[in-house]
Structure formats: C-alpha cells, structure tokens
Design a protein around this motif. Structure first.
Motif, mmCIF file in Angstrom:
data_model
loop_
_atom_site.group_PDB
_atom_site.id
_atom_site.type_symbol
_atom_site.label_atom_id
_atom_site.label_comp_id
_atom_site.label_asym_id
_atom_site.label_seq_id
_atom_site.Cartn_x
_atom_site.Cartn_y
_atom_site.Cartn_z
ATOM 1 N N SER A 150 -60.427 -65.413 93.001
ATOM 2 C CA SER A 150 -58.697 -65.439 92.926
ATOM 3 C C SER A 150 -58.739 -65.135 91.209
ATOM 4 O O SER A 150 -59.646 -65.854 90.149
ATOM 5 N N ARG A 151 -58.131 -64.275 90.550
ATOM 6 C CA ARG A 151 -58.635 -64.717 89.479
ATOM 7 C C ARG A 151 -57.555 -65.712 88.855
ATOM 8 O O ARG A 151 -56.939 -66.689 89.045
ATOM 9 N N ASN A 152 -57.985 -65.752 87.526
ATOM 10 C CA ASN A 152 -57.374 -67.236 86.686
ATOM 11 C C ASN A 152 -56.244 -66.807 86.057
ATOM 12 O O ASN A 152 -55.387 -65.991 86.139
ATOM 13 N N GLU A 208 -76.670 -57.639 93.116
ATOM 14 C CA GLU A 208 -75.022 -58.362 93.223
ATOM 15 C C GLU A 208 -74.227 -57.469 93.405
ATOM 16 O O GLU A 208 -74.428 -56.215 92.814
ATOM 17 N N ILE A 209 -73.245 -57.383 94.740
ATOM 18 C CA ILE A 209 -71.850 -56.480 94.413
ATOM 19 C C ILE A 209 -70.837 -57.067 94.730
ATOM 20 O O ILE A 209 -70.603 -58.414 94.569
ATOM 21 N N ASP A 210 -70.241 -56.054 93.558
ATOM 22 C CA ASP A 210 -68.648 -57.095 92.589
ATOM 23 C C ASP A 210 -67.638 -56.073 92.769
ATOM 24 O O ASP A 210 -67.828 -54.931 92.333
ATOM 25 N N HIS A 211 -67.139 -56.583 93.568
ATOM 26 C CA HIS A 211 -65.343 -55.176 93.953
ATOM 27 C C HIS A 211 -63.967 -55.956 93.348
ATOM 28 O O HIS A 211 -64.280 -57.504 93.946
ATOM 29 N N ASP A 212 -63.396 -55.708 92.676
ATOM 30 C CA ASP A 212 -61.670 -56.178 92.382
ATOM 31 C C ASP A 212 -60.744 -55.442 92.554
ATOM 32 O O ASP A 212 -60.565 -54.648 93.449
ATOM 33 N N PHE A 213 -60.532 -56.638 93.961
ATOM 34 C CA PHE A 213 -59.447 -56.220 95.059
ATOM 35 C C PHE A 213 -58.503 -56.327 94.371
ATOM 36 O O PHE A 213 -57.447 -56.778 95.303
ATOM 37 N N ASN A 214 -58.168 -56.510 93.042
ATOM 38 C CA ASN A 214 -56.943 -56.803 92.256
ATOM 39 C C ASN A 214 -56.740 -58.617 91.989
ATOM 40 O O ASN A 214 -56.261 -59.271 91.191
ATOM 41 N N TRP A 246 -74.432 -50.280 87.818
ATOM 42 C CA TRP A 246 -73.751 -49.036 88.460
ATOM 43 C C TRP A 246 -72.601 -49.188 88.483
ATOM 44 O O TRP A 246 -71.987 -50.418 89.427
ATOM 45 N N GLU A 247 -72.031 -49.056 87.667
ATOM 46 C CA GLU A 247 -70.449 -48.623 88.103
ATOM 47 C C GLU A 247 -70.071 -47.646 88.968
ATOM 48 O O GLU A 247 -69.730 -46.282 88.904
ATOM 49 N N ALA A 248 -69.939 -48.106 90.428
ATOM 50 C CA ALA A 248 -70.089 -47.276 91.995
ATOM 51 C C ALA A 248 -68.751 -46.864 91.915
ATOM 52 O O ALA A 248 -68.377 -46.158 92.862
ATOM 53 N N GLY A 249 -67.898 -47.644 91.621
ATOM 54 C CA GLY A 249 -66.549 -46.505 91.257
ATOM 55 C C GLY A 249 -65.037 -47.714 91.152
ATOM 56 O O GLY A 249 -65.621 -48.840 90.375
ATOM 57 N N PRO A 250 -63.762 -47.668 91.367
ATOM 58 C CA PRO A 250 -63.226 -48.177 90.121
ATOM 59 C C PRO A 250 -62.960 -49.832 91.274
ATOM 60 O O PRO A 250 -62.194 -49.682 91.469
ATOM 61 N N GLY A 251 -63.131 -50.420 89.804
ATOM 62 C CA GLY A 251 -63.666 -52.353 90.294
ATOM 63 C C GLY A 251 -63.879 -52.147 90.798
ATOM 64 O O GLY A 251 -64.706 -53.875 91.787
ATOM 65 N N THR A 252 -65.745 -51.804 91.203
ATOM 66 C CA THR A 252 -66.512 -52.275 91.671
ATOM 67 C C THR A 252 -68.164 -51.390 90.780
ATOM 68 O O THR A 252 -68.550 -50.762 90.180
#
Length: 755
Positions: free
Chosen positions: A381-383, A324-330, A261-267
C-alpha cells in the motif's frame, strides 16, 4: 539485576530520553507527520531519482534523509522501528570497505568468517560456521535472496547502498533471517548518458579496474553495465614447501547488466543479469598460537606462511538473472520478483600443513553445484500515517549437491592409526533439495496521532530431502566400502511474527518497542550424511529503541536495546576431522546498539556507533571440547558449555569515521579517517580458540577536479597491521587456523567521469 529487569530499565530510560528530546526539538503540543517518501518531496528536499534506496540532501547544511527498503517500501530510516545501519556506496569506498568481509569497519555488531571460500556473516553473535547451509543472516541483492554462501565473497564495485537490519526479520524476509538481513542495492540505469572508469594499484601489486556505463536506449528504456576486475601480483605470505605465494587473489571478475523499461503508465520492468568468476590462493592454515599440529614444523615468517606440499585455493563461478515487474494501482504497488541463479564451487586445502602429505580436503570443479529459483509477489500500500499494509507470497526451490574428497596419506597415517584397513580416502556424496512456500503480511495501524501499531505474520512450509547420500571409504589395502544413507524428508510448518508499537514524540523523535520471532531451517549433514539431520532453531527477540534528529538536523542519534531467547542453536563441530552440525540447546543474549551521524560544520562530519553484547549459552551439555596434546594434535572430549559465550559474539565493538571536504577554485579535497575497535570473540562453544581484541584503521585522501571529471586518491587500510582469524577449528590433528584479513595495504586509485 536479572535480564528482564535490565531490559525494563533500558526501555524506561529510552522513553524518558525520547520525551526530553521531543521537548527540546518540538516545543508545544502539535505533531508534524513525516513526509511519505513515495509522495511529493518536501520543499528543499531532493530525493535521489536513481534508486529507491539512497539519501536526500537539505540545503540548510544538515544531514540528509536516508531512504531504506527495510519494510519492503521506501521509507525514511528515522521512521522505521528497526535497528538499521545504512551506508552509501561512496561512504563504503572512502572508509576502505571493498567487500562484505570488512563491513564490520562501519557496522558495529557485524562480524564475518570465510570458510572454504564461503561468506559467513554474524549479527549480534547470530550466524553459522558451516559452509554448506543457508545463513541465518539473509543476503539480498536488488531484492533477490542469495542463499549460496560463496556468492557473498565478492567485491563491492557498483553499490548504491548497503543496509544492515539487525534482529529477526522473519515476517517480511523469511525463515533464514534469524540474525538479520543485509540488503545490497546496486546502481540503477540513469536517464542521461553516464560513464565512469576507475583503476588502482596497491603495495601487493593488486590491480583493480572497472567501469560503469549507463544511459537511455530509447523512449522509456535505460540500461547500465558494470564490470570490475582484480588481480593480485604478490600474495601476503609464502608456501615454504612449494615456494609459491599464499593469500593471493588470482582473479576476480564481476559483471552486472541492468535494463529498465517504463512499459506503460505506472508500470516499470527491470531485468538484471550478473556473473562472477573468482579464484584465490586462500584457506592456508598454521597452528593456533601455543599449539602444534600432528607433527612439528619449522619456523614461520608470518601467519600468512605455510608448510604445505600443495597450494590451497578456493574458486567460484556463477551468477543469475532476475525480472522485476512493478505496477502502480494507485491504492497499492504490485511487485513481482523472479530470479534464477546457479553456480559451482571448488576448493583444495591442507588441513594439517606440516611439510608432508597428511590430510587433504578437495572439491573438484563441478562437484559442488548450486541452483535456486525464487518467485516473490508483493502488494504494498501507499505510505500513510493512518493505515499501511503489505501482503505477499514467497516461493523458493533450491538444489545443492556435494562431492567432497578427503585423502589420508601414508606413511604417517599407517604408522599413527594402525593397520592398513583404515581409510586412505573418503568420498562423501549428497544432494539436498529444498522447496518452500511462505505467505506473509504486515499491517500498520495509526491508533491515534503519532502512534502506530505494526502486526506482521508469516507462515512457512518447507520440505528438504537428501538423495544420493553415500560415504565411500577406500582402505589402505585397496578395499572399497560404500555406505548409503536415505533419511526421511524433513518438513516444517512454522509461523513467524512481528508486533511493534512506535510513537512519534515530535517531528524528529521516534520511540518504539517490538517483539519478533525468527526461525532458521533444519537440514541434513551433506558433508557427513552418517550424522543425524539437525532441527530448526528459534529466536524470540524483544527490542526497544529511540531514533532522534537534533540540532536542526545536524545530529542523528539512534539507540536500541534488545533481549534474545535463543533455542535449538545449530552448532558446527568436528568429531575427528569430520564437520557436522548439531543442535546446541539454549542461549540468552541482550545488549545495546548505538548509531550516530553528526555534521559539525559544512566541511566536517562524523559518524559511528557501538554495540555492547552479552551472549552466553544457558544450557548446552555434551558439547565438543578439546585439550591440546603435548606431542601434537588435540584430544576431543565432551564438556558442558553452559555459561560460556556463543561463538563469534563480541562483548563490545565500536566504530568512528570522520570526513572533511573543502572546496577550492581548482577542485575539492576529501579526507576520511575510519577506525573501529573489535572486542575479542571465541570460535567454538568450548571457548578455547580465541580471536583477541583488535583495532582497524583506514584513511583516504582524494582530490577531485573542479569539473568533477577526475578524482585521484591515496589510501591505506588496516594501518595497524592486525592479524585476524578467518577460520579455525578443533580437530584430532590439532587446531588449524587461517588468518585471512589483508595486512596493511596502501595504494592509489584514479577515477574518470564522463557525463
């Protein structure tokens, strides 16, 4: 030449080779940084969107980039300073690898045993032969740690990738990854409707059928379901007493469901549930070649036959769920993985199959349950070429209960061992509880252009308790004697770490050196609580490696040399007929790993590898050895095993696989031939029981129609019809040995794709 000098020579040779390769593939002084996998792909590179672990393709006809999660982030295999063998699901299928038991066909340095239906992997000789402890080769499926060994005996129907990480992975994967990690990534839900159905049959009337269904359920929601079922009509051998088949898979059912489920922007939220129900007539014993059990038996038609009044079996039911919950904080990704699993094992086997009841071991359904809960948080962190970091914490709670029944039958034992006050039946009870928490972190620092320093550390707290420890002895005269055991809790507070330095000699050449420490937990002998607890083992690993891509990305060649200082080894041994785990002093290991992939033409490609290994005890006095008795059975004695090879360690292994694919107007033809040489190895520390060297050969021929809808294949596995020991041990009753590898099999499979 001592081992330190040898390793230095290997390191120097690898670095010289790296410099030469860099000069060949990247003339000039400019450095081209690697394209981060989680950033926008380079022109002409098409990443697989369905999974973080996969393979990209290049339009030039060269080898595609392999993406792995070896450092908890999506990275190009060639940029990770770890020895890794990564195989895609289709590659496993064409090579005839249908379960983890035969993964050694394509992963040199990997070996495995099957004991009472428990999966026991070894990497570079590091593993365990006890069926009630966690492995030092950690198994992860879709990011979830699988501590129960019996969950490793499974089919591989819906696999995206299997990655084998060699060497201690104690920083990012924990206390029981001393030997390495096996990462299984299963297929993810797709954004477009997709359905696949397959069915096949072999010469033992084994029917295998399954399906994979996937597609969108709504805006931002996709789901998939996979099911796999197998039933074997004819066993590999015959029980010459009961007349029934042996080594027969009675049923194997695997179910897996995924919802993303794409729960929201970046999640993104991913929910996974799986279940397995497996039962097979297995764990059937014969005497080890050249020996007899406690009494002579008649001739055996094959190593799969037996003279047992019972039909031995193993069974497991269980599964679990994960969130699994994956959130992108930029600036970084926050990943939370929560899992709960439970299951129950059962088995029955005849330890001395001589035609009459002598000694049976049984665990009834419900008497060996397991339950575990894990929670892991990662901030990744980002690569970046300049600075990367990973921080997290892992919590683990495990319950493993045990009630094993051992039956000794008259008249044999009454006549053989004396008065009726000896045990007719022994029941062992115990419940081991484990709770652990471990914060961890890893930092990558770009020291200067093309050079990175990696520093990682983990601190593990673990507490283990044994409750309900009891041995109940029922005498031949009817007397019942209970002996309880309540040992103090075991607590460990141990650090593990990783230090690595890698340098990009050119855009396609990476050289590295590393030092890692790994630990494996101690624990209680719940199969025999009268024995003392065993202590944690420790492994210090030094490694140097080179990863290259040559000839316009048509050749990938990776090599790594390693040296291990291994102390406090946990060794499984028998005293009489009772299994116990003890600590076995020290060992020294060193060797060389090689992996390669080559695309010779647009239609023909080769892949393979090898491992050369020296793995000997340096100090192991008071080990258990044995000598065969001329009248049957064995005499167990204390020996000095110093200088002998550690169990399951193979001095040389190699594999080679060739794939040829040709397109025609009516469809395409794919041919695969895969072979491996597996050096000999010993089963126990005294080096008496030995599996001779053997070769495995498999082949497949597949035709796919032009519209890609139908695929028909004919295949053969273990074409050389080798016999391979899956389990053997030295006991007072003799050397019961089980040959579990399937004999020569061949069959047909059909697959239909609906897209």
């Amino acid at each position: 030449m001592n081992t330190t000098t040898s390793l230095t020579a290997v390191a120097t040779a690898l670095m010289i080779a790296g410099t030469a390769a860099a000069a060949q593939t990247a003339p000039g002084t400019g450095q081209t940084p690697a394209v981060p996998v989680d950033a926008a792909p380079a022109a002409g590179v098409s990443p697989d969107p369905s999974s973080p672990a996969g393979q990209t393709t290049t339009p030039s006809g060269g080898l595609g980039d392999i993406v792995v999660m070896a450092q908890r982030r999506s990275e190009n295999l060639q940029r990770v300073p770890i020895v890794i063998t990564a195989i895609s699901g289709p590659q496993l299928a064409t090579a005839g690898v249908t379960s983890l038991a035969t993964l050694n066909t394509v992963a040199p340095g990997y070996n495995s045993r099957n004991v009472s239906g428990a999966f026991q992997p070894y990497l570079r000789g590091i593993g365990t032969s006890s069926n009630v402890v966690e492995n030092p080769v950690a198994l992860y499926i879709d990011g979830v740690y699988i501590p129960q060994q019996r969950e490793g005996i499974r089919e591989l129907p819906d696999i995206e990738q299997v990655a084998v990480l060699k060497g201690p992975q104690g920083t990012l994967f924990g206390r029981n990854a001393t030997g390495g990690v096996i990462q299984i990534t299963t297929r993810a839900p797709s954004r477009t409707p997709q359905a696949e159905v397959h069915a096949g049959i072999d010469n033992y009337a084994t029917l295998r059928t399954g399906a994979f269904l996937s597609g969108p359920l709504g805006d931002g929601v996709a789901a998939s379901v996979s099911v796999d079922y197998a039933h074997q009509g004819n066993g590999y051998g015959t029980n010459l007493v009961t007349g029934n088949d042996t080594f027969q898979l009675q049923h194997s059912l695997s179910l897996r469901g995924k919802l993303r489920w794409e729960a929201g922007p970046g999640t993104d939220v991913t929910i996974i549930g799986d279940y397995m129900d497996r039962r097979e007539r297995a764990f059937t014993f014969v005497p080890y070649d050249g020996t007899t059990l406690v009494r002579p038996i008649g001739a055996l038609g094959s190593k799969f036959d037996t003279y047992s009044p019972i039909d031995p079996y193993t069974a497991f039911k269980g599964g679990g769920a994960s969130l699994e919950i994956d959130h992108d904080f930029n600036f970084a990704r926050l990943v939370s993985i929560t899992s709960y699993r439970r299951g129950s094992s059962a088995y029955l086997f005849d330890d001395a199959p001589v035609g009459v009841p002598v000694f049976y071991v049984r665990v009834d359904p419900g008497n060996q349950p397991n339950r575990d809960f894990t929670q892991e948080l990662q901030l990744v962190s980002r690569n970046s070429d300049r600075f990367t970091w990973t921080a997290g914490v892992f919590y683990y709670d495990n319950r493993l209960a045990n009630q094993v029944q051992r039956n000794f039958y008259p008249p044999f034992y009454r006549a053989a061992v004396g008065p009726p006050t000896v045990n007719q039946r022994t029941d062992t009870f115990g419940r081991e509880t484990t709770e652990s928490v471990a914060p961890f972190g890893q930092l990558g620092i770009g020291l200067f252009e093309g050079t990175k320093l990696t520093l990682g550390a983990r601190w593990t707290y673990e507490k283990r308790e044994l409750s309900g420890g009891l041995i109940r002895m029922t005498r031949f005269n009817g007397t019942v004697v209970d002996v309880p055991f309540a040992p103090p809790a075991l607590t460990i507070r141990k650090p593990t770490w990783r230090i690595a330095l890698d340098h990009q000699f050119g855009p396609d050449v990476l050289g590295y050196v590393s030092y890692n420490r790994g630990i494996k937990s101690g624990g209680f002998n719940i199969l025999n609580p009268s024995n003392p607890a065993y202590l944690p083992e420790r492994l210090d690993a030094y490694e140097v490696g080179l990863k290259t891509e040559l000839l316009d990305h048509r050749l990938r060649f990776n090599v790594g040399g390693f040296y291990y200082n291994y102390s406090n080894l946990q060794i499984t041994q028998f005293v009489g007929v009772t299994q116990s785990i003890v600590n076995g002093a020290k060992a020294e290991l060193y060797g060389l790993d090689v992996d390669f992939n080559a695309r010779l033409t647009p239609e023909l490609s080769l892949s393979g590898g090898l491992e050369a290994l020296h793995a000997n005890f340096t100090d192991y006095r008071n080990a258990v050895g044995s000598t065969p008795r001329v009248d049957g059975g064995a005499t167990l004695i204390a020996i000095d095993a110093s200088g002998r090879r550690i169990p399951q360690a193979q001095e040389f292994v190699a594999s080679l696989s060739g794939d040829y694919e040709r397109a025609f107007d009516a469809g395409s033809l794919h041919v695969n031939v895969t072979g491996s040489y597996n050096g000999d190895y010993f089963i126990e520390a005294d080096n008496f029981l030995r599996q001779p060297a053997y070769g495995l050969l498999s082949s497949s021929l597949a035709w796919t129609t032009a519209d890609k809808r139908y695929t028909f294949s004919i295949w053969g596995r273990n074409l050389l019809d080798e016999r391979i020991i899956f389990n053997a041990s030295s006991q007072a009753i003799g050397y019961p040995t089980s040959y579990g590898q399937a004999p020569r099999t061949y069959g047909l499979t059909a697959r239909v794709n609906f897209r």
